[in-house]
Enzyme design. Structure first.
Site, PDB file in Angstrom:
ATOM      1  N   LYS A  43       0.816  -1.192   0.000  1.00 59.72           N
ATOM      2  CA  LYS A  43       0.000   0.000   0.000  1.00 59.72           C
ATOM      3  C   LYS A  43       0.858   1.254   0.000  1.00 59.72           C
ATOM      4  O   LYS A  43       0.400   2.347  -0.348  1.00 59.72           O
ATOM      5  CB  LYS A  43      -0.866   0.019   1.276  1.00 59.72           C
ATOM      6  CG  LYS A  43      -1.822  -1.118   1.400  1.00 59.72           C
ATOM      7  CD  LYS A  43      -2.477  -1.121   2.798  1.00 59.72           C
ATOM      8  CE  LYS A  43      -3.223  -2.370   3.053  1.00 59.72           C
ATOM      9  NZ  LYS A  43      -3.629  -2.500   4.480  1.00 59.72           N
ATOM     10  N   GLY A  44       2.117   1.122   0.423  1.00 57.53           N
ATOM     11  CA  GLY A  44       2.954   2.278   0.740  1.00 57.53           C
ATOM     12  C   GLY A  44       3.113   3.321  -0.353  1.00 57.53           C
ATOM     13  O   GLY A  44       3.256   4.505  -0.070  1.00 57.53           O
ATOM     14  N   GLU A  99       8.032   2.263  -5.995  1.00 58.28           N
ATOM     15  CA  GLU A  99       8.084   1.885  -4.569  1.00 58.28           C
ATOM     16  C   GLU A  99       8.081   3.129  -3.687  1.00 58.28           C
ATOM     17  O   GLU A  99       8.618   4.161  -4.072  1.00 58.28           O
ATOM     18  CB  GLU A  99       9.394   1.135  -4.294  1.00 58.28           C
ATOM     19  CG  GLU A  99       9.404  -0.313  -4.715  1.00 58.28           C
ATOM     20  CD  GLU A  99       8.985  -1.231  -3.574  1.00 58.28           C
ATOM     21  OE1 GLU A  99       8.352  -0.756  -2.601  1.00 58.28           O
ATOM     22  OE2 GLU A  99       9.314  -2.417  -3.659  1.00 58.28           O
ATOM     23  N   LYS A 131      16.855   3.692   1.385  1.00 60.78           N
ATOM     24  CA  LYS A 131      17.527   3.485   2.683  1.00 60.78           C
ATOM     25  C   LYS A 131      18.640   2.460   2.453  1.00 60.78           C
ATOM     26  O   LYS A 131      18.476   1.265   2.699  1.00 60.78           O
ATOM     27  CB  LYS A 131      16.490   2.949   3.689  1.00 60.78           C
ATOM     28  CG  LYS A 131      16.893   3.088   5.145  1.00 60.78           C
ATOM     29  CD  LYS A 131      15.986   2.240   6.048  1.00 60.78           C
ATOM     30  CE  LYS A 131      14.692   2.895   6.409  1.00 60.78           C
ATOM     31  NZ  LYS A 131      13.908   2.069   7.387  1.00 60.78           N
ATOM     32  N   ASP A 159       3.616   3.446   6.593  1.00 59.58           N
ATOM     33  CA  ASP A 159       2.857   3.145   7.809  1.00 59.58           C
ATOM     34  C   ASP A 159       3.725   2.605   8.943  1.00 59.58           C
ATOM     35  O   ASP A 159       4.838   2.119   8.731  1.00 59.58           O
ATOM     36  CB  ASP A 159       1.797   2.084   7.511  1.00 59.58           C
ATOM     37  CG  ASP A 159       2.407   0.700   7.313  1.00 59.58           C
ATOM     38  OD1 ASP A 159       3.255   0.558   6.410  1.00 59.58           O
ATOM     39  OD2 ASP A 159       2.072  -0.224   8.087  1.00 59.58           O
ATOM     40  N   ARG A 165      -0.318   6.640   7.434  1.00 60.85           N
ATOM     41  CA  ARG A 165      -0.097   6.787   5.987  1.00 60.85           C
ATOM     42  C   ARG A 165      -0.581   8.151   5.505  1.00 60.85           C
ATOM     43  O   ARG A 165      -0.126   8.658   4.492  1.00 60.85           O
ATOM     44  CB  ARG A 165      -0.850   5.691   5.213  1.00 60.85           C
ATOM     45  CG  ARG A 165      -0.358   4.280   5.471  1.00 60.85           C
ATOM     46  CD  ARG A 165      -0.971   3.331   4.448  1.00 60.85           C
ATOM     47  NE  ARG A 165      -0.849   1.933   4.841  1.00 60.85           N
ATOM     48  CZ  ARG A 165       0.194   1.150   4.564  1.00 60.85           C
ATOM     49  NH1 ARG A 165       1.216   1.639   3.915  1.00 60.85           N
ATOM     50  NH2 ARG A 165       0.214  -0.111   4.942  1.00 60.85           N
TER      51      ARG A 165
END
Ligand code: IMP
Ligand code: MG
Length: 178
Positions: A43-44, A99, A131, A159, A165
């Site tokens: 979902k990100g 992403e 990251k 999240d 979110r």
């Protein structure tokens, strides 16, 4: 899930907008005359995806894939499960995987392998946040927004235990002592 935490702004709205626009311009230039299909990783990536596609002036298409790896903690379990596959035929298409954040790289590697099986004409990786400190998978990121340290980030689609979110900024989560 630990509920004793606070969060502080790490990336403000202007920094996010600038990063999104910068990626959008690169995609626009490199895909001129083409009709790429952008696959958002749920979902990100849903908020990043929504802003990114509106900043790219190309006849692009969108699709979504949903995978789970993290559960409701801040640590990946290292295994990726396909929850929802794409619904488009991407054979022979120019595909960009979108992403929210690439951490270990395990999720992206899984999705890349999965999409490669459909034989796209080209396949590139785009992420808003990179990251690199915890990377275990060897992955080339074609379009990246902001490089971030080894902190757990929330907001703008990201999240913690499915919450936060909807924050407009990207915040850094800090656990407080009991
Ligand atoms: P990876 O497989 O370790 O690269 O993790 C990728 C996925 O883990 C991302 O798509 C996010 O959903 C989640 N993730 C990694 N780091 C963070 C973070 O700092 N905050 C929220 N989610 C994260
Ligand atoms: Mg997540």
């Amino acid at each position: 899930m630990n509920s004793n935490y606070k969060y502080t702004t790490f990336t403000n709205e202007k920094q996010i907008t600038d990063a999104v626009r910068c990626i959008a311009k690169q995609i626009e230039t490199e895909y001129k005359g083409k009709q790429p299909i952008l696959i958002g990783v749920l979902k990100g990536a849903f908020i990043f995806m929504a802003d990114l596609v509106r900043a790219v002036d190309l006849p692009l298409e969108v699709d979504f894939i949903s995978v789970s790896s993290y559960g409701d903690s801040t640590e990946s379990c290292g295994k990726v499960k396909l929850d929802k596959d794409i619904s488009s035929n991407v054979t022979g298409r120019d595909v960009i995987i979108v992403e929210d954040i690439i951490d270990t790289g395990i999720t992206t590697t899984f999705i890349k392998k999965h999409i490669e099986e459909c034989k796209p004409a080209s396949l590139k990786i785009c992420c808003l946040l990179d990251k690199p400190s915890r990377r275990t998978a060897d992955i080339d990121i074609d379009y990246k927004g902001i490089t971030v340290p080894d902190k757990f980030l929330i907001g703008y689609g990201l999240d913690y235990g499915q919450k936060h979110r909807n924050l407009n900024t990207i915040c850094c989560l800090e656990f407080e002592d009991e």
